[in-house]
Design an enzyme around this catalytic site. Structure first.
Site, PDB file in Angstrom:
ATOM      1  N   ASN A   1      36.527  -9.593 -18.599  1.00 27.74           N
ATOM      2  CA  ASN A   1      37.269  -9.013 -17.486  1.00 27.74           C
ATOM      3  C   ASN A   1      37.931  -7.711 -17.938  1.00 27.74           C
ATOM      4  O   ASN A   1      38.385  -7.587 -19.072  1.00 27.74           O
ATOM      5  CB  ASN A   1      38.281 -10.001 -16.875  1.00 27.74           C
ATOM      6  CG  ASN A   1      39.228 -10.643 -17.865  1.00 27.74           C
ATOM      7  OD1 ASN A   1      38.935 -10.750 -19.041  1.00 27.74           O
ATOM      8  ND2 ASN A   1      40.376 -11.073 -17.375  1.00 27.74           N
TER       9      ASN A   1
ATOM     10  N   GLU B   1      40.794  -5.252 -16.463  1.00 26.49           N
ATOM     11  CA  GLU B   1      41.800  -5.143 -15.405  1.00 26.49           C
ATOM     12  C   GLU B   1      42.225  -3.697 -15.176  1.00 26.49           C
ATOM     13  O   GLU B   1      41.991  -2.812 -16.016  1.00 26.49           O
ATOM     14  CB  GLU B   1      43.011  -6.018 -15.753  1.00 26.49           C
ATOM     15  CG  GLU B   1      42.625  -7.490 -15.788  1.00 26.49           C
ATOM     16  CD  GLU B   1      43.794  -8.431 -15.967  1.00 26.49           C
ATOM     17  OE1 GLU B   1      44.884  -7.993 -16.380  1.00 26.49           O
ATOM     18  OE2 GLU B   1      43.603  -9.629 -15.699  1.00 26.49           O
TER      19      GLU B   1
ATOM     20  N   CYS C   1      35.718  -8.674 -12.898  1.00 27.73           N
ATOM     21  CA  CYS C   1      35.640  -9.961 -13.591  1.00 27.73           C
ATOM     22  C   CYS C   1      34.549  -9.927 -14.664  1.00 27.73           C
ATOM     23  O   CYS C   1      33.624  -9.104 -14.614  1.00 27.73           O
ATOM     24  CB  CYS C   1      35.287 -11.066 -12.608  1.00 27.73           C
ATOM     25  SG  CYS C   1      36.554 -11.414 -11.393  1.00 27.73           S
TER      26      CYS C   1
ATOM     27  N   GLU D   1      32.103 -11.965 -15.148  1.00 25.15           N
ATOM     28  CA  GLU D   1      30.759 -12.277 -14.644  1.00 25.15           C
ATOM     29  C   GLU D   1      30.090 -11.037 -14.064  1.00 25.15           C
ATOM     30  O   GLU D   1      28.909 -10.775 -14.292  1.00 25.15           O
ATOM     31  CB  GLU D   1      30.841 -13.356 -13.545  1.00 25.15           C
ATOM     32  CG  GLU D   1      31.400 -14.682 -14.015  1.00 25.15           C
ATOM     33  CD  GLU D   1      32.924 -14.782 -13.910  1.00 25.15           C
ATOM     34  OE1 GLU D   1      33.623 -13.760 -14.075  1.00 25.15           O
ATOM     35  OE2 GLU D   1      33.413 -15.899 -13.671  1.00 25.15           O
TER      36      GLU D   1
ATOM     37  N   CYS E   1      34.873 -16.360  -9.371  1.00 27.10           N
ATOM     38  CA  CYS E   1      35.568 -16.105  -8.095  1.00 27.10           C
ATOM     39  C   CYS E   1      34.536 -15.866  -6.988  1.00 27.10           C
ATOM     40  O   CYS E   1      33.337 -15.716  -7.246  1.00 27.10           O
ATOM     41  CB  CYS E   1      36.501 -14.903  -8.233  1.00 27.10           C
ATOM     42  SG  CYS E   1      35.654 -13.314  -8.127  1.00 27.10           S
TER      43      CYS E   1
ATOM     44  N   CYS F   1      32.339 -12.692  -7.292  1.00 27.93           N
ATOM     45  CA  CYS F   1      31.296 -12.838  -8.319  1.00 27.93           C
ATOM     46  C   CYS F   1      30.177 -13.756  -7.836  1.00 27.93           C
ATOM     47  O   CYS F   1      29.000 -13.493  -8.083  1.00 27.93           O
ATOM     48  CB  CYS F   1      31.886 -13.360  -9.625  1.00 27.93           C
ATOM     49  SG  CYS F   1      32.907 -12.130 -10.449  1.00 27.93           S
TER      50      CYS F   1
END
Ligand code: THU
Length: 141
Positions: free
Chosen positions: A42, A44, A53, A55, A89, A92
């Site tokens: 990830n 940010e 993210c 993924e 999430c 994703c």
């Protein structure tokens, strides 16, 4: 199937996590049909919403290297509430659905020994895929 190698790669990916705001570090490893494994973490943003993210980082790395077909994904994190498995999430799940078949295994791992395998279709039932726009895609499989 032994998922240890893929989990190990996800743990490697997590080492690069940039998560100064949440402190929640995530790693992913995506296995392409070519046999190559693409890692992600990830990343940010101080503006929060642009955060990417792990993924999607792995997926975008792979697709940008010419990969279009995938056969497995592993996800690890630095820790969830009450030892829950960290699961992709919604954003994703949707991006994965673009390139990965519903039957693709998604390995939710706490460690190399403790993991749970679900399918992408279980994570995104009745997902909206390229086939619904009349396009070739993994959801046609
Ligand atoms: N995050 C991921 O990278 N993958 C997931 O599966 C869940 C959430 C990240 C986004 C954000 O940087 C942090 O975890 C907390 O939400």
């Amino acid at each position: 199937m032994d998922w240890t190698a893929l989990i190990e790669k996800a743990l490697e990916g997590m080492q690069h996590a940039y998560a100064p705001y949440s402190g929640f570090r995530v790693g992913a490893a995506l296995l392409a049909k070519s046999g190559k494994i693409y890692t992600g973490c990830n990343v940010e943003s101080c503006a929060y919403t642009p955060t990417c993210c792990a993924e999607r980082t792995a997926l975008v790395k792979a697709v940008s290297e010419g990969e279009r077909e995938f056969s497995g994904l592993a996800v690890v994190s630095s820790g969830g509430a009450d030892g829950e498995y960290t699961s992709p999430c919604g954003v994703c799940r949707q991006m994965l659905f673009e390139f990965c078949p519903p039957k693709m295994p998604v390995v939710l791992a706490k460690s190399k020994q403790h993991y749970r395998v679900v399918s992408l279709g279980e994570l995104l039932p009745l997902g909206f895929g390229p086939a619904q726009l009349g396009k070739e895609g993994p959801s046609c499989e």
